[in-house]
Design a protein around this motif. Structure first.
Motif, PDB file in Angstrom:
ATOM      1  N   VAL A 128       0.870  -1.171   0.000  1.00  0.00           N
ATOM      2  CA  VAL A 128       0.000   0.000   0.000  1.00  0.00           C
ATOM      3  C   VAL A 128       0.912   1.227   0.000  1.00  0.00           C
ATOM      4  N   VAL A 129       0.611   2.196  -0.882  1.00  0.00           N
ATOM      5  CA  VAL A 129       1.558   3.270  -1.149  1.00  0.00           C
ATOM      6  C   VAL A 129       0.855   4.628  -1.194  1.00  0.00           C
ATOM      7  N   MET A 130       1.504   5.651  -0.643  1.00  0.00           N
ATOM      8  CA  MET A 130       1.108   7.037  -0.836  1.00  0.00           C
ATOM      9  C   MET A 130       2.250   7.751  -1.542  1.00  0.00           C
ATOM     10  N   SER A 131       1.941   8.387  -2.686  1.00  0.00           N
ATOM     11  CA  SER A 131       2.975   9.019  -3.505  1.00  0.00           C
ATOM     12  C   SER A 131       2.672  10.481  -3.741  1.00  0.00           C
ATOM     13  N   SER A 132       3.738  11.259  -3.857  1.00  0.00           N
ATOM     14  CA  SER A 132       3.636  12.669  -4.212  1.00  0.00           C
ATOM     15  C   SER A 132       3.952  12.803  -5.708  1.00  0.00           C
ATOM     16  N   PRO A 133       2.946  13.034  -6.563  1.00  0.00           N
ATOM     17  CA  PRO A 133       3.189  13.074  -8.010  1.00  0.00           C
ATOM     18  C   PRO A 133       4.166  14.183  -8.393  1.00  0.00           C
ATOM     19  N   MET A 134       5.025  13.865  -9.345  1.00  0.00           N
ATOM     20  CA  MET A 134       5.957  14.863  -9.857  1.00  0.00           C
ATOM     21  C   MET A 134       5.228  15.828 -10.789  1.00  0.00           C
ATOM     22  N   ALA A 135       5.779  17.007 -10.975  1.00  0.00           N
ATOM     23  CA  ALA A 135       5.121  18.056 -11.753  1.00  0.00           C
ATOM     24  C   ALA A 135       4.941  17.617 -13.201  1.00  0.00           C
ATOM     25  N   VAL A 136       3.708  17.640 -13.672  1.00  0.00           N
ATOM     26  CA  VAL A 136       3.420  17.234 -15.049  1.00  0.00           C
ATOM     27  C   VAL A 136       4.065  18.188 -16.043  1.00  0.00           C
ATOM     28  N   GLN A 137       4.334  19.395 -15.610  1.00  0.00           N
ATOM     29  CA  GLN A 137       4.977  20.381 -16.497  1.00  0.00           C
ATOM     30  C   GLN A 137       6.361  19.919 -16.974  1.00  0.00           C
ATOM     31  N   LYS A 138       6.985  19.002 -16.244  1.00  0.00           N
ATOM     32  CA  LYS A 138       8.309  18.505 -16.612  1.00  0.00           C
ATOM     33  C   LYS A 138       8.246  17.287 -17.540  1.00  0.00           C
ATOM     34  N   SER A 139       7.046  16.803 -17.844  1.00  0.00           N
ATOM     35  CA  SER A 139       6.917  15.607 -18.672  1.00  0.00           C
ATOM     36  C   SER A 139       7.125  15.932 -20.141  1.00  0.00           C
ATOM     37  N   ASN A 140       7.540  14.932 -20.892  1.00  0.00           N
ATOM     38  CA  ASN A 140       7.780  15.096 -22.319  1.00  0.00           C
ATOM     39  C   ASN A 140       6.476  15.360 -23.053  1.00  0.00           C
TER      40      ASN A 140
END
Length: 442
Positions: A190-202
């Motif tokens: 079971v995991v809680m994640s902090s999503p990375m900024a989508v602005q940095k995606s290709n």
């Protein structure tokens, strides 16, 4: 021979410079640097290299540096990985991995390895509960949301099971805290994640359109988990990565279920000029079977199937273009984009299956063969025709996963966007021939 010498030297260096650790270190044994007398505390290194020689029929309109190309042959490093991890003290585990992916003729030179994983873990209740955190591959949803790349059945894992790969994470790794363990035959994470900024995606597009895309607003936490009942042999959960095939070394049958949820992860334009936000919510079930058929001769069967309900919001579509040999297109109406891209991710329902058969040991001298086939079949809301991507090939197991040569053919559908309705319909199919050589020090 040289590898063993290197590892012994490395062990000796650690022994000399290890301070109080050197008082009870035992040296290099069983592929590990033992840190106590019984080897329960240890440190280990692994290395894997996967090299591709590939010929690709390009998507319509494909260009390479402005020049039109309908077929292209390239050589690339699909993956290069170095792992360093271990149970460095009772209850204390550390894991790190560096590497690179998809390095071919058009890649930035001297890009170097980057950190894939770096995390620490503490075992709260022996075998039952461990807590950890960091940049980690502990993911929910399905078995192959975090595949062991050195044991993949064919040339690649089902990458669509890594649903946010390089969009809001780093090649499936997320900034997370997690809980994992075993309760009898139940294996869970079971995991809680902090999503990375989508602005940095290709390929990030900041505008809000008709169809759902990832929201540019500061992201809320993502929650995900995966639970599997292991009916037969128990699999290790030391690291997050799940084995592709054991080549008949274990008898495994698991049934699993998982989820992934992030509030207000997506947005799109509403009918009245407003912005409509929606959750990203996925659910999956899968089954995995990998076992010997005849333990005496070494024949074995490997099979896996999954069903995923993807919900990214209305009309969401994302292409997958593994180590794309192209970098441009002069036909914007082709939904696939350039090179070898195809619509692998989308809102809708997906079925996937793969199966492989290992022939007897010593079929060809001291080597053997393992043919395989896989199919990704999806009904996505925005596609008028269902999407089918298939992959088939044969592994020449020169020395198990340590040294293997894989020849494969992949077939993908081509979609064109209807200018009036903006729906996409299938027009053709294209394919790629791939020859992969893998070396895996484990």
């Amino acid at each position: 021979m040289y590898i063993n010498k290197f590892m012994k030297v490395a062990a000796a260096v650690l022994l000399i410079g290890g301070g109080t650790m050197s008082a009870y270190s035992q040296g290099f044994k069983d592929g590990k640097i033992w840190l106590n007398e019984d080897g329960s505390n240890y440190f280990k290194f692994t290395l894997v290299s996967q090299i591709w020689l590939r010929n690709t029929d390009m998507n319509p309109g494909t260009t390479i540096n402005g020049y039109a190309k309908d077929n292209y042959t390239d050589i690339g490093v699909r993956r290069a990985r170095f792992q360093a991890f271990g149970q460095i003290a009772d209850r204390v585990f550390i894991y790190s991995q560096i590497g690179m992916n998809n390095f071919n003729y058009s890649s930035d030179r001297k890009a170097g390895f980057f950190i894939h994983d770096i995390m620490g873990e503490y075992e709260v209740v022996k075998k039952h509960l461990s807590l950890g955190g960091g940049l980690s591959a502990w993911n929910g949803l399905t078995r192959f949301s975090a595949p062991s790349v050195g044991t993949i059945l064919g040339v690649d894992a089902p990458l669509f099971e890594q649903s946010t790969n390089d969009v809001t994470d780093q090649f499936l790794r997320k900034l997370s805290i997690y809980a994992k363990g075993k309760l009898g035959k139940l294996d869970y994470r079971v995991v809680m994640s902090s999503p990375m900024a989508v602005q940095k995606s290709n390929g990030y597009v900041p505008t809000v359109g008709t169809y759902a895309t990832f929201s540019a607003k500061p992201a809320k936490m993502q929650w995900h988990g995966y639970f599997q009942w292991q009916f037969l042999d128990q699999e290790a959960n030391t690291t997050a990565y799940t084995t592709g095939t054991y080549l008949g070394a274990k008898k495994v049958f698991n049934i699993g279920a998982g989820f992934q949820f992030q509030p207000d992860a997506m947005w799109r334009a509403g009918n009245n000029g407003d912005t409509v936000e929606s959750n990203m919510q996925h659910f999956a079930i899968d089954a995995y079977y990998d076992a010997p058929i005849n333990a005496q001769t070494g024949t074995a069967l490997s099979a896996y199937a999954s069903y995923i309900n993807f919900n990214w919001g209305r009309g969401y579509i994302r292409n997958q273009a593994t180590m794309n040999p192209a970098n441009g297109s002069n036909k914007p109406e082709i939904l696939n984009g350039s090179g070898n891209g195809y619509p692998s991710f989308g809102t809708g329902n997906l079925l996937y299956g793969q199966v492989g058969y290992k022939f007897k040991n010593n079929l060809i001298g001291k080597t053997t063969l393992m043919p395989y086939a896989s199919l990704q079949y999806a009904h996505y809301d925005r596609l008028k025709d269902n999407m089918a991507f298939w992959d088939g090939g044969i592994n020449w197991l020169l020395k198990g996963h340590t040294s293997k040569l894989t020849f494969a053919y992949q077939s993908r559908p081509i979609y064109q966007v209807d200018a009036a309705t903006q729906e996409a319909f299938k027009t053709d199919r294209k394919g790629s021939f791939i020859l992969q050589y893998q070396v895996f020090l484990n």
